[in-house]
Design a protein around this motif. Sequence first.
Motif, PDB file in Angstrom:
ATOM      1  N   ILE A 157     -18.666 -13.777 -71.939  1.00 45.29           N
ATOM      2  CA  ILE A 157     -17.472 -13.511 -71.140  1.00 45.29           C
ATOM      3  C   ILE A 157     -17.961 -13.474 -69.690  1.00 45.29           C
ATOM      4  CG2 ILE A 157     -15.635 -11.872 -70.636  1.00 45.29           C
ATOM      5  CD1 ILE A 157     -15.858 -10.892 -73.525  1.00 45.29           C
TER       6      ILE A 157
ATOM      7  N   LEU B  30     -13.133 -17.343 -75.444  1.00 48.29           N
ATOM      8  CA  LEU B  30     -13.004 -16.055 -76.124  1.00 48.29           C
ATOM      9  C   LEU B  30     -11.702 -16.001 -76.919  1.00 48.29           C
ATOM     10  CD1 LEU B  30     -13.788 -13.095 -76.656  1.00 48.29           C
ATOM     11  CD2 LEU B  30     -12.730 -12.521 -74.452  1.00 48.29           C
TER      12      LEU B  30
ATOM     13  N   ILE C 140     -21.593 -12.357 -75.854  1.00 50.36           N
ATOM     14  CA  ILE C 140     -21.035 -12.210 -77.200  1.00 50.36           C
ATOM     15  C   ILE C 140     -22.036 -12.858 -78.139  1.00 50.36           C
ATOM     16  CG2 ILE C 140     -19.075 -12.680 -78.717  1.00 50.36           C
ATOM     17  CD1 ILE C 140     -18.396 -10.846 -76.377  1.00 50.36           C
TER      18      ILE C 140
END
Length: 222
Positions: free
Chosen positions: A86, A109, A196
């Motif tokens: 992100i 995302l 992530i």
Amino acid sequence: MRYAVYFTPPQTHPLNLAAARWLGRDAFTGEIHADNEAREELTAEPRRYGFHATLKAPFELSEKKTEAQLIAAVKNFAEMRTAFDIPQIVVGQLGPFFALVPHSVHGPLQDFAADIVDFFDEFRAPLSDSDIARRRPQNLTPKQRDNLMLWGYPHVMEEFRFHMTLTGPTEEPDRPDIHSVLNGHFSEFINRPLPITGLALFVEEQRGEPFKVHSWHSLATR
């Protein structure tokens, strides 16, 4: 028993450790942080769920599936998806709650979250009438009601907003001070990318008990 597929950093990641200290409990180890007493009420709700971002909301397992099959599916899914960042996270508000959120909507995302909702839906038992009532469908938008009935949760697909909850509801006069304290506590992590890198399978053994990490699965490396 309920299960959920969440994002959370690895157990020893500095963000997880900072969040566990803030919330007062580490969902990986169950460790309780006594220095959380001053904000025990403020963090009571997110403490029960553990530090996470919801991807597949809590569900009871379909009678056609086993826990072993679910664990294998999480592992296989993670191995087939590539880690990503992100670009920037900040401390933000969702109504009266504070959370770590993306600075702006990030397409990869959103796609990742939608993929998870769809992929794991075969493991979800149908919602009971009481589960539906708890979501207060009369207060949802038509799209959110459709999501609730189709996917078991209103805030998915176009309605999804990534957030890692840090407080329960706050009173408006207190919000500037809480925002400032959160910016200080998480200063090492905000206004920069959030990797992530994995998925966690969380479990709630009995309704109302704390959620805990059952297993954490790395995404494929870039």
